[in-house]
Design a protein around this motif. Structure first.
Motif, PDB file in Angstrom:
ATOM      1  N   VAL A 198      22.361 -13.176 -49.243  1.00  0.00           N
ATOM      2  CA  VAL A 198      21.961 -14.430 -48.660  1.00  0.00           C
ATOM      3  C   VAL A 198      23.849 -15.405 -48.482  1.00  0.00           C
ATOM      4  O   VAL A 198      24.301 -16.642 -48.513  1.00  0.00           O
ATOM      5  N   HIS A 199      24.244 -14.398 -47.506  1.00  0.00           N
ATOM      6  CA  HIS A 199      26.059 -14.725 -46.895  1.00  0.00           C
ATOM      7  C   HIS A 199      25.594 -14.007 -45.521  1.00  0.00           C
ATOM      8  O   HIS A 199      24.819 -13.197 -45.330  1.00  0.00           O
ATOM      9  N   ALA A 200      26.251 -14.069 -44.925  1.00  0.00           N
ATOM     10  CA  ALA A 200      26.380 -14.363 -42.810  1.00  0.00           C
ATOM     11  C   ALA A 200      25.194 -14.114 -42.717  1.00  0.00           C
ATOM     12  O   ALA A 200      24.726 -13.132 -41.618  1.00  0.00           O
ATOM     13  N   VAL A 201      23.855 -15.585 -43.313  1.00  0.00           N
ATOM     14  CA  VAL A 201      22.750 -14.987 -42.400  1.00  0.00           C
ATOM     15  C   VAL A 201      22.358 -16.386 -41.292  1.00  0.00           C
ATOM     16  O   VAL A 201      21.072 -16.574 -41.251  1.00  0.00           O
ATOM     17  N   ALA A 202      23.679 -17.209 -41.668  1.00  0.00           N
ATOM     18  CA  ALA A 202      23.561 -18.719 -40.601  1.00  0.00           C
ATOM     19  C   ALA A 202      24.001 -18.802 -39.600  1.00  0.00           C
ATOM     20  O   ALA A 202      25.154 -17.347 -39.591  1.00  0.00           O
ATOM     21  N   GLY A 207      29.542 -21.667 -41.604  1.00  0.00           N
ATOM     22  CA  GLY A 207      29.981 -21.151 -43.371  1.00  0.00           C
ATOM     23  C   GLY A 207      29.700 -19.579 -43.059  1.00  0.00           C
ATOM     24  O   GLY A 207      28.721 -18.760 -42.592  1.00  0.00           O
ATOM     25  N   LEU A 208      29.761 -18.622 -44.721  1.00  0.00           N
ATOM     26  CA  LEU A 208      29.948 -17.367 -44.560  1.00  0.00           C
ATOM     27  C   LEU A 208      28.473 -17.435 -45.544  1.00  0.00           C
ATOM     28  O   LEU A 208      27.607 -16.582 -45.966  1.00  0.00           O
ATOM     29  N   PHE A 209      28.661 -18.863 -46.774  1.00  0.00           N
ATOM     30  CA  PHE A 209      28.149 -18.818 -47.824  1.00  0.00           C
ATOM     31  C   PHE A 209      28.084 -20.562 -48.140  1.00  0.00           C
ATOM     32  O   PHE A 209      29.180 -21.152 -48.272  1.00  0.00           O
ATOM     33  N   ASN A 210      26.408 -20.671 -48.494  1.00  0.00           N
ATOM     34  CA  ASN A 210      25.819 -21.752 -48.825  1.00  0.00           C
ATOM     35  C   ASN A 210      25.531 -21.788 -50.087  1.00  0.00           C
ATOM     36  O   ASN A 210      24.619 -21.369 -50.161  1.00  0.00           O
ATOM     37  N   GLY A 237      36.451 -12.559 -45.873  1.00  0.00           N
ATOM     38  CA  GLY A 237      35.980 -13.573 -45.031  1.00  0.00           C
ATOM     39  C   GLY A 237      36.101 -12.921 -44.149  1.00  0.00           C
ATOM     40  O   GLY A 237      35.687 -11.662 -43.072  1.00  0.00           O
ATOM     41  N   ALA A 238      36.114 -13.890 -42.804  1.00  0.00           N
ATOM     42  CA  ALA A 238      36.031 -12.881 -41.084  1.00  0.00           C
ATOM     43  C   ALA A 238      36.488 -14.003 -40.405  1.00  0.00           C
ATOM     44  O   ALA A 238      36.390 -14.792 -40.481  1.00  0.00           O
ATOM     45  N   ARG A 239      37.078 -13.391 -38.818  1.00  0.00           N
ATOM     46  CA  ARG A 239      37.557 -14.103 -37.849  1.00  0.00           C
ATOM     47  C   ARG A 239      36.134 -14.132 -37.357  1.00  0.00           C
ATOM     48  O   ARG A 239      35.860 -12.905 -36.433  1.00  0.00           O
ATOM     49  N   VAL A 240      36.153 -15.114 -36.868  1.00  0.00           N
ATOM     50  CA  VAL A 240      35.286 -15.519 -35.535  1.00  0.00           C
ATOM     51  C   VAL A 240      35.363 -15.794 -34.674  1.00  0.00           C
ATOM     52  O   VAL A 240      36.563 -16.567 -34.259  1.00  0.00           O
ATOM     53  N   SER A 241      35.348 -15.294 -33.872  1.00  0.00           N
ATOM     54  CA  SER A 241      35.609 -15.754 -32.378  1.00  0.00           C
ATOM     55  C   SER A 241      34.393 -15.751 -31.035  1.00  0.00           C
ATOM     56  O   SER A 241      33.276 -15.086 -31.467  1.00  0.00           O
TER      57      SER A 241
END
Length: 409
Positions: A198-202, A207-210, A237-241
């Motif tokens: 349920v994380h990092a799936v959108a 964001g990472l988690f709703n 956490g993560a850095r997204v570019s």
């Protein structure tokens, strides 16, 4: 409901060494049940260092099972197994603390049609190799972000794999996007256990988690299927570019990537959000929910994960409290102070989104993730990206010049 972002106002008192404190996390919420859900933890690190060993030793009392990345299959079908040499074997023996081990084989979701027999052999290879090396492996997990349209083929692969496992425990990860698909019933009927991610799936912009959305996915799975499952939760956490055309360029986690991109953002799973979700989950847990699987084990070297103390508190069913305050510490230069954030709480605290500088000290600028806001009517520093400050740590985030500083007498 989103939590209010902390904001700190630097007043004259701070210039004399005192601080205005803000809560980085929400006050504790009542815990509905005394017993937390059992916790499995992913060991996803490629480098097995002394910091990883210390983290395993410290986390072990709260861990039911270790889920260890053992091999990855790329989009072109190439398998890259984790090297289990004598050093790694001794490492495991020293730090497993008697907990079971489930090996994880990660299969790239972009993998096209391939020989099913060859893929089954590839998935089984780590299990055989690790057992021959002397690791008491309890089972195998397949982590495959299969396209929804190919779930029927995935179910056939899992059946073939299950037939050759010899009774070993089989787990699979599942994506929320699969939930409406009729073919998912065939997939989840095969393994002993499903890990609902349920994380990092959108989209990264979401964001990472709703927590609210995650709760709906858990309820949907529990209502439709009886196969036992765990909920995979984030502590990182993560850095997204993104590229100039707004296409996704990179997602950087615990391993730094030498990649650019036109623009980037730091995303973080907030401990208070995850703790609140767990409190609600214990009240509404479907009968086939067996526990939590955490991604990933935090270590002192992982700058994009919670501190281990914060993870342990959340895993135990607590809502941890971080406590940040700001001070302006005088330097050797008259009138010049360093702006410092300090977390004197017991858990990670979210960095405040702004620092309002005293009107009498108009000169100042940010550092370490903060910058001067050129549009603010009053002198103010703003946070450039979210982050957490671990308990007991401090961070210099800028400087302040006060020609007539009131603490100079």
């Amino acid at each position: 409901m989103p939590l209010p972002r902390p904001r700190i106002i630097l007043a004259a008192l701070i210039l004399m060494g005192a601080g205005v404190a803000v809560a980085g996390l929400m006050p504790p919420r009542p815990v509905p049940h005394s017993a937390p859900l059992p916790n499995d933890v992913y060991i996803w690190q490629r480098a097995w260092t002394s910091a990883l060993g210390r983290a395993m030793d410290q986390a072990a009392p709260d861990v039911a099972t270790w889920r260890v990345l053992a091999a990855e299959v790329s989009a072109d079908g190439h398998a890259a197994p984790a090297l289990l040499n004598d050093g790694r074997l001794e490492f495991l023996r020293a730090h497993l603390a008697g907990r079971p081990v489930i090996l994880v084989v990660r299969i790239d979701g972009r993998l096209g049609e391939t020989d099913p027999a060859a893929l089954v052999a590839t998935a089984l290879a780590p299990l055989q190799r690790w057992r021959q090396a002397g690791v008491a492996v309890a089972g195998l997990e397949i982590d495959h972000d299969c396209p929804t349209a190919r779930l029927s083929s995935y179910a056939r692969f899992l059946k073939d794999l299950r037939a050759r496992l010899g009774g070993a425990h089989l787990s699979i990860t599942a994506l929320p996007a699969w939930l409406p698909a009729p073919a998912l019933a065939d997939v989840v009927a095969v393994p002993d256990e499903v890990l609902l991610q349920v994380h990092a799936v959108a989209a990264p912009t979401d964001g990472l988690f709703n927590p609210a959305q995650a709760g709906r996915w858990v309820a949907a799975y529990g209502q439709r299927f009886t196969t036992p499952f765990r909920v995979a939760l984030p502590d990182y956490g993560a850095r997204v570019s993104w590229n100039a055309d707004d296409s996704l360029a990179t997602v950087e986690g615990e391993t730094p990537l030498l990649a650019g991109g036109a623009h980037a953002a730091e995303l973080m799973a907030r401990p208070a959000d995850v703790a609140a979700f767990l409190n609600d989950l214990r009240v509404k847990a479907p009968p086939n929910l067996k526990g939590i699987a955490w991604f990933r084990l935090p270590t002192a070297e992982d700058r994009r994960a919670w501190s281990l103390a914060t993870w342990a508190a959340v895993a135990r069913g607590q809502t941890p409290i971080g406590h940040i305050f700001a001070v302006a510490e005088p330097t050797a230069t008259p009138g010049l102070s360093s702006l410092v954030l300090i977390n004197d709480g017991a858990a990670d605290a979210e960095l405040p989104d702004g620092l309002d500088l005293p009107a009498g000290c108009p000169l100042g600028d940010g550092a370490s993730g903060y910058a001067r806001d050129p549009l603010a009517p009053q002198p103010r520093l703003v946070r450039l990206s979210p982050g957490l400050l671990p308990p007991g740590e401090r961070r210099a985030v800028g400087w302040l010049r006060c020609p007539e500083s009131p603490h100079r007498r």
